[in-house]
Design an enzyme around this catalytic site. Structure first.
Site, PDB file in Angstrom:
ATOM      1  N   GLU A 137      -2.541  -6.866  10.812  1.00 21.36           N
ATOM      2  CA  GLU A 137      -3.428  -6.540   9.622  1.00 21.36           C
ATOM      3  C   GLU A 137      -2.761  -6.039   8.794  1.00 21.36           C
ATOM      4  OE1 GLU A 137      -7.668  -5.195  10.627  1.00 21.36           O
ATOM      5  OE2 GLU A 137      -6.914  -4.782  12.381  1.00 21.36           O
ATOM      6  N   SER A 138      -3.851  -6.126   8.273  1.00 18.51           N
ATOM      7  CA  SER A 138      -3.634  -4.422   6.247  1.00 18.51           C
ATOM      8  C   SER A 138      -3.343  -3.567   7.004  1.00 18.51           C
ATOM      9  CB  SER A 138      -4.592  -4.474   5.321  1.00 18.51           C
ATOM     10  OG  SER A 138      -3.805  -3.668   4.944  1.00 18.51           O
ATOM     11  N   HIS A 159       1.002  -1.320  -0.272  1.00 17.59           N
ATOM     12  CA  HIS A 159       0.311   0.365  -0.478  1.00 17.59           C
ATOM     13  C   HIS A 159       1.316   1.663  -0.093  1.00 17.59           C
ATOM     14  CE1 HIS A 159      -3.861  -2.029   0.270  1.00 17.59           C
ATOM     15  NE2 HIS A 159      -3.456  -2.896   1.405  1.00 17.59           N
TER      16      HIS A 159
END
Lengths: 421, 478
Positions: free
Chosen positions: B336-337, B49
């Site tokens: 987590e993400s 990301h």
């Protein structure tokens, strides 16, 4: 660079028959490229009998049938290379391949015959939900494990899909000591040959559940069970019909897909219905000098028909090399289908080049009873055959005769129509 | 006595191990699986990301942006597949535009470079298959895709080469503090260490709660995905997200570094930390949502579906650092993400924290570089022929769908932390990753594994434990 007049991609039943027929047509510069360690293709693992009834008028096992053809290839001293993977075919018929001894090499081919066969559709393509443990095999992989390697893939088996390999494996697993609990088939009819349902399921008391599918796979390391449910007319599971089967193995026999990745590299046009090349009456693809036969062209039920079709591709490839003749695509007429057939092979015909007899094969999309199959040339019926029953699992054929076409010199339209009898 | 025990060989544990191996340290990684990278790290969006999403000021924002900057140089240093393809957040309604701009602002505050809001015309130019409803998008050129197995295995191998021990099939069942050090009980006996790093993914709460009174709770949040054949390569050129909006929260559609197209994930909180099963509803949901931002997704070419579990902690924030009531015990929890994106930054900072605590000195002979498994497909014809002359196994294709040779598979088995099962081979060289889903190559890979490991073929598993591929020999029970 090496040159061969004909390069055949695949040394299974199609490739072997094509090679032998090209030889008989007078061609001597032939090379077969085979990725496996021996010739014969998938027949080597098909140790059941029933092969060759049409071709040899006797019942052979798969390896026996393959040997008839590999013996011919040996007698005719046709060249082949094993353990050789073809990596690329160019539109101008440069074939790039690789093996341990030659490395990466390129062969210029006068004509190419595609005979790569097919692969099995996997679980992923069906979006079957559940875990991804060990114990899920395509029926063909299980067949190889049992028949070639001598291993048991599992003890308690559920089979999804009633294609012929699934049916054959239901019997094989039973004979090897496994318990086959059920065969589930999504469609309201079997995808396999009638004789296989009788000989492989009925004879062993294995239930066949039509209009059923697997809706869940349990087991984190190894399969511990699957849930099967009935499906409605749009193939959606019907809530409340779920039934759990404890098992350690799920075999999938859910369809075969012609393996045309190489064909694509050569720019060969493919049919969205068969997933195989579209071919004319020479079995020549959309690319001049590239021919196709066997299961890479369309999936067959009987190897006898593969051999017959491949021999035709072999002869035509030899003539292509000898006569250098190029198809006149503008003269090729599509074969239209109405009332049931999903496709035909060949897809197009050049009426000026039609041989004395041309076998046209097709499959219907659903079970049909008591019908006529008719051929119309410019609206005039020239052939009519009665069929008591037709099913998607059994390939149909019609023989076109040259004489049918002679009365239609300016032919515009060829149609195969299925009609109520 | 070890200096440091790291619990969990996912991407976070392996990143900590790799950066910690820059120090003079006796370190051990404990992993309950039969390979590294077998939990959350193996089943996710495979995205780096850009860092515009995480709330400004959060640890997630800090580590994401830093991790994203570190990833490209790291991919060269450790030789794993990475592609800075850029990402797009597509806005499907004029009404949602303020929130697209808010996302932009957040990204700028987080320090994400080169962000831009683009209009429909430019978007269509970049992604011809974009939905007719798309009005604008946030364009993040620093967004990237990565091979999550490649990254994790590279980190682990490099850590191993620099002296880190790995114990696989070793599950931690309890941890207690004793005389100023920790004793980890495992199914393979106890292990003692001066410090512990908890990188146990969805089990990080259980590991944490063994030593701390300040309990945490990780909820597995399931994400289901569909993977499309690499024949779909080029369908999307960037990672395409959908701005959560009036049409709901969408799924991403992204190229992978290997040319496949990935669609997903769903997000469903569940109880069972082992429930990596896909569900009919989940897959249906992915299919339904995939069509929001893009049209004509080639879903006919799905080759497999899978589910992964995000290690979700209620505060939706990374829990990083020494636990206040457990000195020498360091958490990497709630990862987590954007956990995959953040892994290099987490590894770097956590290892420094641990080193400081233990007073470790930097290693003089740290080997920062690692050479990955040779991808013979990327060689020129001459180079490939040269290789085959030296090592004929590179001329023998085993996995036809992905064109993987025996030479590559042998390399995957023989290297440090080498593959011991079918899935481990698959994660390293992609044999079995293709459209036939291992139908053709499994028996041959088993043969190679058995030969190389010197064990019978019947002992080879799909992914360790009881996942044996073969259960006996034909007619053995008749």
């Amino acid at each position: 660079m090496e040159k061969y007049n004909i390069v055949i991609i695949g040394g299974g039943p199609a490739g072997l028959a094509a090679a032998s027929a090209a030889y008989d047509e007078g061609e001597r510069s032939i090379l077969i490229l085979e990725r496996d360690k021996e010739l014969g293709g998938i027949l080597n693992q098909c140790i059941h009998n029933g092969f060759g009834l049409h071709t040899f008028k006797e019942e052979l096992t798969g390896p026996e049938y393959a040997k008839r053809f590999s013996d011919q290839v040996a007698e005719k001293k046709i060249e082949y290379r094993l353990n050789t993977m073809v990596m690329d075919i160019s539109p101008d018929r440069m074939v790039t391949a690789m093996n341990r001894t030659d490395g990466l090499f390129t062969v210029q081919a006068g004509a190419v015959i595609l005979a790569m066969g097919c692969r099995e559709r996997s679980r992923g393509a069906l979006n079957i939900p559940g875990y991804r443990p060990a114990g899920i095999y395509s029926a063909g992989t299980a067949q190889r494990l049992v028949n070639i390697e001598g291993y048991m893939p599992g003890r308690e088996v559920v089979i999804l899909g009633s294609g012929d390999i699934g049916l054959i494996m239901a019997r094989r697993m039973t004979l090897e000591g496994a318990k086959v609990k059920v065969v589930a088939e999504l469609m309201p009819y079997s995808g396999g040959l009638k004789r296989n349902i009788v000989q492989c399921l009925d004879d062993y008391g294995i239930p066949l559940k039509l209009s059923h599918t697997v809706v869940d796979i349990q087991g984190k390391d190894r399969v511990t069970g699957v849930t099967i449910a009935e499906v409605d007319s749009s193939n959606k599971p019907v809530p409340g019909t779920e039934e759990f089967y404890s098992c350690d193995t799920l075999l999938l026999s859910v369809g075969l897909l012609p393996e045309n990745e190489l064909s694509k590299t050569a720019g060969v046009a493919l049919s969205r219905i068969t997933n195989g090349p579209t071919v004319n009456e020479q079995l020549e693809t959309s690319v001049d000098g590239i021919f196709a036969c066997g299961n890479v062209l369309h999936v067959h039920d009987l190897v006898d028909y593969v051999s017959e079709e491949a021999a035709m591709a072999g002869r035509n490839a030899a003539r292509f090399v000898r006569e250098g003749r190029i198809s006149d695509r503008s003269r090729e007429l599509p074969i239209h289908v109405e009332g049931g057939p999903r496709y035909t092979v060949p897809c197009t015909i050049d009426p000026a080049r039609i041989p004395e007899q041309l076998t046209v094969r097709f499959r219907v999309g659903s079970v049909m009873k008591n019908r006529y199959v008719s051929v119309y040339l410019d609206g005039e019926r020239v052939l009519r055959r009665r069929r008591q029953i037709m099913a998607p699992g059994e390939m149909e054929e019609l023989v076109f005769k040259k004489s049918m076409f002679e009365a239609h010199p300016d032919l515009q339209n060829i149609t195969i129509r299925v009609e109520e009898a | 006595m070890y200096d440091v025990v790291i619990v969990g060989a996912g991407v976070t544990g392996c990143a900590v191990a790799r950066y910690l191996s820059r120090y003079e340290v006796k370190a051990l990684v404990l992993e309950r699986g039969d390979d590294v990278c077998v939990g959350t790290s193996k089943a996710n969006s495979a995205i780096v990301h850009a860092g515009y999403d995480a709330e400004n000021g959060s640890l997630m924002a800090k580590y994401n942006v830093e991790g994203s900057r570190m990833m490209e140089p790291l991919s060269k240093e450790l030789d794993f597949a990475y592609d800075r393809c850029g990402s797009l957040v597509v806005c499907l309604s004029e009404k949602d535009l303020p929130r697209l701009w808010a996302l932009y602002e957040n990204g700028v505050k987080n320090g994400v470079e080169d962000l831009r809001v683009i209009g429909r015309a430019e978007l269509l130019d970049m992604e011809p298959n974009i939905s007719p409803d798309a009005v604008a998008a946030l364009w993040a050129p620093t967004g990237a895709i990565v091979c999550p197995f490649g990254l994790t295995i590279a980190l682990a191998e490099n850590a191993a080469v620099n002296g880190t021990e790995f114990r696989l099939n070793t599950e931690v069942t309890g941890i207690r503090r004793e005389n100023g050090y920790y004793v980890a009980e495992t199914n393979q006996g106890p292990v003692e260490a001066r410090a512990v790093v908890n990188a146990a993914g969805v089990y990080a709460d259980e590991i944490h709660n063994m030593v701390s009174e300040k309990k945490i709770r990780i909820t597995p949040r399931k994400g289901e995905y569909l993977l499309l054949d690499h024949a779909t390569e080029g369908y999307v050129k960037h990672t395409v997200f959908q701005l959560p909006g009036v049409l709901g929260k969408g799924v991403l559609v992204s190229p992978t570094v290997h040319g496949n197209t990935l669609v997903g994930p769903t997000a469903l909180d569940i109880e069972d930390k082992e429930a990596v099963n896909t569900t009919a509803d989940g897959l249906q949901d992915v299919i339904a949502k995939s069509g929001l931002a893009l049209r004509d997704i080639p879903l006919r070419q799905v080759i497999t579906s899978f589910a992964g579990l995000r290690a979700h902690e209620a505060s939706h924030e990374f829990i990083l650092g020494e636990v206040s009531d457990a000195p020498g015990f360091f958490d990497c929890a709630g990862i987590e993400s954007p956990g995959l994106s953040s892994a290099p930054a987490i590894g770097l900072h956590m290892s420094d924290l641990v080193a400081e605590k233990l007073g470790l000195a930097m290693k003089q002979d740290f080997k920062a570089e690692r050479k990955g498994i040779l991808d013979a497909k990327k060689l020129s014809a001459e180079e490939r022929n040269e290789l085959i002359r030296k090592e004929p196994a590179y001329g023998q294709i085993i996995c036809r769908c992905e064109s993987v040779s025996e030479g590559e598979i042998i390399d995957a088995i023989r290297r440090p932390l080498g593959a011991r099962n079918l899935d481990a081979v698959k994660r390293r060289v992609r044999a079995g990753m293709g459209r036939c889903q291992a139908g053709f190559c499994s028996p041959r890979v088993i043969e190679i594994l058995a030969r190389e490991l010197g064990i019978p073929e019947s002992e080879i598993t799909k992914n360790g434990g009881d996942s044996k591929y073969i259960v006996g020999t034909a007619k053995d029970r008749i």
